[in-house]
Design an enzyme around this catalytic site. Structure first.
Site, PDB file in Angstrom:
ATOM      1  N   GLY A   1       1.236  72.317 -41.933  1.00 14.38           N
ATOM      2  CA  GLY A   1       2.599  72.139 -41.431  1.00 14.38           C
ATOM      3  C   GLY A   1       2.989  73.056 -40.292  1.00 14.38           C
ATOM      4  O   GLY A   1       4.120  72.978 -39.792  1.00 14.38           O
TER       5      GLY A   1
ATOM      6  N   GLU B   1      -4.042  74.952 -45.163  1.00 16.53           N
ATOM      7  CA  GLU B   1      -4.771  73.771 -44.693  1.00 16.53           C
ATOM      8  C   GLU B   1      -4.065  73.123 -43.501  1.00 16.53           C
ATOM      9  O   GLU B   1      -3.624  71.981 -43.587  1.00 16.53           O
ATOM     10  CB  GLU B   1      -4.963  72.762 -45.829  1.00 16.53           C
ATOM     11  CG  GLU B   1      -3.690  72.498 -46.616  1.00 16.53           C
ATOM     12  CD  GLU B   1      -3.899  71.572 -47.798  1.00 16.53           C
ATOM     13  OE1 GLU B   1      -4.871  71.785 -48.533  1.00 16.53           O
ATOM     14  OE2 GLU B   1      -3.073  70.659 -47.972  1.00 16.53           O
ATOM     15  N   PRO B   2      -3.967  73.852 -42.395  1.00 16.36           N
ATOM     16  CA  PRO B   2      -3.285  73.290 -41.223  1.00 16.36           C
ATOM     17  C   PRO B   2      -4.141  72.247 -40.517  1.00 16.36           C
ATOM     18  O   PRO B   2      -5.369  72.280 -40.582  1.00 16.36           O
ATOM     19  CB  PRO B   2      -3.083  74.501 -40.318  1.00 16.36           C
ATOM     20  CG  PRO B   2      -4.180  75.437 -40.694  1.00 16.36           C
ATOM     21  CD  PRO B   2      -4.472  75.204 -42.149  1.00 16.36           C
TER      22      PRO B   2
ATOM     23  N   ARG C   1      -2.430  70.164 -37.325  1.00 17.95           N
ATOM     24  CA  ARG C   1      -1.851  70.177 -35.987  1.00 17.95           C
ATOM     25  C   ARG C   1      -2.091  71.483 -35.221  1.00 17.95           C
ATOM     26  O   ARG C   1      -2.469  71.485 -34.054  1.00 17.95           O
ATOM     27  CB  ARG C   1      -0.341  69.953 -36.118  1.00 17.95           C
ATOM     28  CG  ARG C   1       0.415  69.919 -34.813  1.00 17.95           C
ATOM     29  CD  ARG C   1       1.931  69.982 -35.071  1.00 17.95           C
ATOM     30  NE  ARG C   1       2.336  69.217 -36.215  1.00 17.95           N
ATOM     31  CZ  ARG C   1       2.680  67.919 -36.180  1.00 17.95           C
ATOM     32  NH1 ARG C   1       2.706  67.287 -35.038  1.00 17.95           N
ATOM     33  NH2 ARG C   1       3.013  67.285 -37.279  1.00 17.95           N
TER      34      ARG C   1
ATOM     35  N   ARG D   1       2.968  58.613 -31.783  1.00 17.23           N
ATOM     36  CA  ARG D   1       3.968  59.614 -32.193  1.00 17.23           C
ATOM     37  C   ARG D   1       5.348  59.415 -31.553  1.00 17.23           C
ATOM     38  O   ARG D   1       6.367  59.516 -32.239  1.00 17.23           O
ATOM     39  CB  ARG D   1       3.453  61.031 -31.938  1.00 17.23           C
ATOM     40  CG  ARG D   1       2.132  61.330 -32.677  1.00 17.23           C
ATOM     41  CD  ARG D   1       1.760  62.803 -32.642  1.00 17.23           C
ATOM     42  NE  ARG D   1       2.643  63.581 -33.489  1.00 17.23           N
ATOM     43  CZ  ARG D   1       3.562  64.388 -33.046  1.00 17.23           C
ATOM     44  NH1 ARG D   1       3.709  64.580 -31.752  1.00 17.23           N
ATOM     45  NH2 ARG D   1       4.327  65.049 -33.874  1.00 17.23           N
TER      46      ARG D   1
ATOM     47  N   TYR E   1       8.092  58.789 -34.329  1.00 15.79           N
ATOM     48  CA  TYR E   1       8.917  59.959 -34.689  1.00 15.79           C
ATOM     49  C   TYR E   1       9.838  60.412 -33.563  1.00 15.79           C
ATOM     50  O   TYR E   1      10.350  61.535 -33.623  1.00 15.79           O
ATOM     51  CB  TYR E   1       8.050  61.176 -35.025  1.00 15.79           C
ATOM     52  CG  TYR E   1       6.841  60.931 -35.883  1.00 15.79           C
ATOM     53  CD1 TYR E   1       6.968  60.472 -37.190  1.00 15.79           C
ATOM     54  CD2 TYR E   1       5.568  61.195 -35.395  1.00 15.79           C
ATOM     55  CE1 TYR E   1       5.840  60.285 -37.977  1.00 15.79           C
ATOM     56  CE2 TYR E   1       4.446  61.011 -36.177  1.00 15.79           C
ATOM     57  CZ  TYR E   1       4.593  60.551 -37.476  1.00 15.79           C
ATOM     58  OH  TYR E   1       3.491  60.375 -38.252  1.00 15.79           O
TER      59      TYR E   1
ATOM     60  N   CYS F   1       3.485  44.836 -26.575  1.00 18.26           N
ATOM     61  CA  CYS F   1       4.645  43.955 -26.655  1.00 18.26           C
ATOM     62  C   CYS F   1       5.576  44.380 -27.781  1.00 18.26           C
ATOM     63  O   CYS F   1       5.729  43.676 -28.784  1.00 18.26           O
ATOM     64  CB  CYS F   1       4.188  42.517 -26.811  1.00 18.26           C
ATOM     65  SG  CYS F   1       3.289  42.004 -25.347  1.00 18.26           S
ATOM     66  N   GLU F   2       6.143  45.540 -27.621  1.00 12.98           N
ATOM     67  CA  GLU F   2       7.120  46.098 -28.566  1.00 12.98           C
ATOM     68  C   GLU F   2       8.084  46.934 -27.740  1.00 12.98           C
ATOM     69  O   GLU F   2       7.654  47.686 -26.854  1.00 12.98           O
ATOM     70  CB  GLU F   2       6.443  47.064 -29.559  1.00 12.98           C
ATOM     71  CG  GLU F   2       5.486  46.434 -30.524  1.00 12.98           C
ATOM     72  CD  GLU F   2       6.137  45.957 -31.806  1.00 12.98           C
ATOM     73  OE1 GLU F   2       7.259  46.382 -32.132  1.00 12.98           O
ATOM     74  OE2 GLU F   2       5.503  45.130 -32.475  1.00 12.98           O
TER      75      GLU F   2
ATOM     76  N   TYR G   1      -3.097  63.953 -34.440  1.00 11.45           N
ATOM     77  CA  TYR G   1      -2.454  62.683 -34.760  1.00 11.45           C
ATOM     78  C   TYR G   1      -2.332  61.794 -33.524  1.00 11.45           C
ATOM     79  O   TYR G   1      -1.364  61.068 -33.354  1.00 11.45           O
ATOM     80  CB  TYR G   1      -1.093  62.919 -35.424  1.00 11.45           C
ATOM     81  CG  TYR G   1      -1.184  63.870 -36.602  1.00 11.45           C
ATOM     82  CD1 TYR G   1      -1.808  63.464 -37.770  1.00 11.45           C
ATOM     83  CD2 TYR G   1      -0.699  65.177 -36.526  1.00 11.45           C
ATOM     84  CE1 TYR G   1      -1.936  64.339 -38.847  1.00 11.45           C
ATOM     85  CE2 TYR G   1      -0.823  66.052 -37.590  1.00 11.45           C
ATOM     86  CZ  TYR G   1      -1.444  65.641 -38.751  1.00 11.45           C
ATOM     87  OH  TYR G   1      -1.576  66.497 -39.796  1.00 11.45           O
TER      88      TYR G   1
END
Ligand code: LLP
Length: 866
Positions: A709, A745-746, A748, A784, A788, A815-816, A845
């Site tokens: 995190g 346990e990172p 990122r 991402r 988010y 197409c979004e 990610y």
């Protein structure tokens, strides 16, 4: 110092407030700044001062007839004597006469009735005292300063509709000077002059008061009357901000405003400049500046008529203590003269109305306490009078939240998030000013708490507050106050040629810089309290990265059988003891396979133990708990609390442990991971502490795993994570629970900054005023931003040295509508198809979440080592 040009008529007016005149070193600053201004501009300087801080409050109490007035006078005298001692001046010689005037006022026969002239006289003493001692100190320091009694130069104007109180204690002055006036001023022998703010001459010859904030207004009158080059308001904040910095630490310094905007901001909340002070300068075309006495090197806020017009919200403010008077008609509505009758009653009570809202049967107005004497008595009397013509309801206390800026009407479409923020509160009234400069919402005062930071952020995100306009928006308050730790220059600045060559071979393409991964790993390795480090491979499972991290001593954390297989395929010799399996809702077969591989299995529910006892019988396992709350950069990455699917609630731990024991299974690890991209180092300290407590109760636990995190700075505003503070917090807790090994346990943190996504511009298109640059991949390569609202810096690598003088929305080919990598991004205006565009901080990610939607190919991946 003698006048550079005798009888010069170039003036600069400097105003210093209470805190700026209450310390000796501040007077040294006043002297230094005055001298510098005079010399730099070949000008004469007029310094306007307030009373020492707190003195006007004391004098107000005395003027209000406080019972202990004599005692207060004694304290005021002592305060000034002590300050003179600090200034090394003879108190009796400098202030003896003034102090005896103050004492005499307290015993004056007029004190009994507290006549208005007497009150004015009392209130004015503070400035007379401070200016007298200041002039003596500056002269003693060898500066050529003269002292003037402001009352001989500022005459109170008589305005219609002003009651006797306002005519004495809240006066305005005429900003017109006679030739004689100007001549008299010019004739003053000293090059620099010192006078009082706040006081003027009443037409009866006695003292009149300009009201609260009056010193700014005095300086403005003097500036206007003298046709000064500039009026500088020196104060204890760096200038006007886009919001009150005490409430919104991200508020931006406003470096340049026009008079109308400054007026609006001052009127609607910013305390730094009194609203009345702008008009005289505006009418006379005299520029103003707000500057910080302690930090004179900061740009401050300049206010003038030449400021470039930048449409957008410049500031938000909140005024408390607003009283709403809602008037419901009883049959007289639409009758000629109804409003006249209503407002006549406000006039009768000396109340000026601020905002007005009306419907067919109701008219609601607001009263601002800073402009009105809104006591309960006045309100009761007003209500009684109004009841004659309508039904009255008083709603108080309310807060008025105001957005200020040019072109409000054209901004409405950008304010949807702002509406949403208000949607949760009860809005009593919305009012848009006819000058198109402000939009005000009136809500209950309790609802306004904590709202401003949210609104400020929403205004920036929506583009309604154009903080990228550097001609208007300066640094953030927290940056000025604390200084911020900057991100280091990203690695790719030094690798442009190699990256462009890679892009030649085809895009979309991820590039990973292994030295950056290594540096992050080593930084974590250097932290003493941590015993075991695992890398969450879901962030990026590129073989080179896995190999590097294993070499650096990291174990690997996997969440699926696929990830486990990948790990052993790439590093067959890796001991399974260095691998964790922490799945979520995985099928039974994956647990069996994991045990078969010999890795450490983590479980987070009792149902699996009950349904599949054979899988866990006699095994070691780790337990993942939910500590009841989540945290992280976005709601979708918070993995704790009732709404989250992860973790065993703490209340069920006992049941879980009993069930496990019943199977001869051994709970040897305790784990929590409450979210991703958590910014506060204390988060893990707290988690560790709570896990320590639970581990004590379980008894068999050997390892406490506090999850991953850790954040990285994605934007220029983000500060790099404070690893040291993080480690220090963990050490503290570890000392309390020395019996456990501590694991992290990172994901990122180790890889995000190491990766960039290289894309090629396909088209540049303008539509309805929005320019878009399209790229050959978007949410399919990097999801991402779409998922988010995540921010990634976007750069035109082909034109890296060009100025970013254009604004574009950066979109992909999917197409979004959500296929947008960044909105309103600054890129070179000449950006065109074929340019290579770099998306920064995409190492975590990024590829891991890429997909083949629209049957577009997955991106390529490549590594750079040294
Ligand atoms: N441990 C567990 C049990 C996890 O679920 C995760 C991430 C980590 C460790 C590593 O978290 P990190 O240090 O990377 O924050 N896709 C999202 C992030 C989702 C994280 C999922 N779990 C994003 O792009 O922001």
């Amino acid at each position: 110092m003698s006048p550079a040009s005798p009888a010069s008529d170039r003036w600069i007016v400097l105003k210093f407030g209470g805190t700026s005149v209450s310390r000796r070193h501040r007077w040294d600053t006043i002297g230094r700044l005055s001298k510098r201004r005079a010399e730099e501009n070949d000008a004469r300087v007029l310094v306007v001062v307030s009373a020492l801080s707190g003195v006007t409050n004391e004098l107000t109490a005395i003027a209000d007839g406080a019972a202990d007035s004599m005692e207060r006078v004694g304290k005021l005298e002592q305060r000034h004597r002590e300050f003179l001692a600090e200034l090394e001046l003879d108190a009796d010689a400098v202030l003896g006469e003034r102090l005896s005037i103050l004492r005499a006022l307290a015993t004056d026969p007029r004190a009994v009735e507290r006549t208005l002239p007497w009150q004015a006289e009392v209130l004015g003493q503070g400035e007379l005292l401070s200016s007298t001692l200041g002039a003596a100190y500056l002269r003693a320091s060898g500066l050529d300063f003269g002292w003037m009694d402001a009352r001989n130069w500022l005459q109170a104007a008589v305005l219609p509709n002003q009651n006797a109180w306002a005519q004495r204690l809240s006066v305005s002055c005429s900003p017109l000077a006679s030739a004689e006036w100007g001549e008299g001023f010019r004739q003053q022998p000293a090059r620099m002059l010192l006078t009082q703010g706040f006081i003027a001459r009443h037409r009866d010859g006695d003292t009149a008061i300009l009201g609260r904030g009056g010193s700014d207004t005095s300086a403005a009158y003097f500036g206007a009357l003298l046709g000064a080059q500039r009026v500088e308001i020196w104060t204890d904040v760096p200038g006007m901000f886009s919001a009150n910095p005490r409430e919104v630490p991200d508020a931006r310094l406003l470096t340049r405003l026009d008079y109308a905007e400054a007026q609006e901001i001052a009127t609607t909340g910013a305390k730094v400049l009194h609203p009345r002070s702008i008009k005289p300068c505006r009418d006379a075309g005299v520029p103003m500046a707000i500057l910080d006495t302690e930090r004179p090197e900061l740009p401050g806020t300049s206010i003038d008529g030449n400021a470039v017009t930048v449409p957008g919200v410049k500031a938000i403010s909140r005024r408390n203590g607003i009283v709403l008077v809602s008037m419901e008609s009883v049959g007289m509505w639409q009758q000629v003269g109804f409003l006249a009758d209503v407002f006549e009653r406000f006039k009768r009570h000396g109340l000026s109305v601020d905002l007005i809202g009306s419907s067919e049967t109701n008219v609601t107005v607001s009263l601002d306490p800073s402009e009105n004497l809104v006591t309960t008595n006045v309100l009761a009397a007003l209500s009684a009078d109004l009841t004659e013509i309508c039904r009255v309801k008083v709603i108080a206390p309310c807060s008025a939240i105001t957005l200020v800026g040019r072109g409000m009407r054209s901004l409405l479409h950008k304010l949807s998030d702002v509406w949403a923020t208000f949607g949760r509160e009860r809005v009593h009234m919305i009012s848009q000013s006819s000058n198109d400069l402000n939009l005000t919402f009136v809500i209950d005062e309790v609802d306004a708490d904590g709202l401003l930071p949210v609104l400020h952020a929403a205004l920036i995100d929506s583009g309604a507050m154009p903080v990228e306009e550097t001609s208007v928006f300066g640094p953030r308050w927290r940056e000025i106050a604390n200084g911020i730790r900057k991100r280091e220059t990203p690695w790719w600045h030094g690798e442009r040629a190699r990256l462009l060559a890679m892009a030649e071979a085809g895009t979309p393409r991820y590039a990973y810089h292994l030295p950056t991964v290594r540096a992050r790993a080593q930084a974590l390795n250097a932290l003493a309290p941590i015993d075991q480090r695992y890398y969450a491979i879901k962030a990026n499972s590129h073989p080179a990265i896995l190999q590097l991290l294993v070499e650096e001593g990291f174990g690997l954390e996997c969440v699926s059988l696929g990830e486990l297989q990948r790990v052993f395929e790439i590093i067959p010799e890796l001991s399974p003891r260095r691998v964790l399996f922490t799945p979520s809702f995985a099928p039974r077969a994956e647990y069996e396979a994991a045990y078969g591989l010999g890795v450490t299995v983590t479980l987070d529910n009792v149902e699996s133990l009950q349904r599949w006892p054979e899988v866990f019988r006699g095994r070691d396992l780790w337990l993942r708990v939910d500590l009841g709350r989540g945290d992280g950069h976005h709601e979708k990455v918070r993995t704790g609390g009732k709404d989250s699917k992860f973790g065993l609630p703490v209340a069920k731990v006992e049941t879980f442990v009993a069930l496990a024991r019943g199977l001869g299974a051994n709970v040897i690890g305790l784990h929590a991971h409450l979210g991703s991209g958590v910014e506060t180092p204390q988060h893990w300290k707290q988690v560790c502490d709570e896990l320590g407590g639970i581990a004590e109760r379980i008894g068999s636990v050997e390892v406490i795993d506090i999850g991953g995190g850790l954040p990285i700075p994605y934007t220029e505003d983000d500060e790099p994570f404070d690893l040291e503070a993080w480690g220090a917090g963990l050490s503290e807790i570890k000392a309390a629970y020395p019996g456990y090994r501590l694991a992290i346990e990172p994901g990122r943190y180790l890889v995000a900054e190491a990766g960039v996504l290289l894309l090629t511009a396909t088209q540049v298109v303008e539509k309805d005023g929005v320019r878009r640059v399209g790229l050959d991949a978007g949410m399919n390569a990097l999801i991402r931003p779409a998922l988010y609202d995540a921010w990634h810096d976007i750069l035109n690598l082909s034109r890296l040295d060009d100025a970013n003088d254009g604004v574009f929305d950066v979109v992909g080919p999917i197409c979004e509508s959500s296929d947008v990598l960044g909105k309103r991004r600054r890129l070179p205006d000449a950006t065109s198809d074929g340019d290579v565009v770099l998306i920064a901080d995409a190492g975590a990610y990024g590829f891991a979440m890429a997909n083949a939607y629209n049957l577009r190919a997955l991106p390529k991946e490549e590594v750079l080592d040294v």
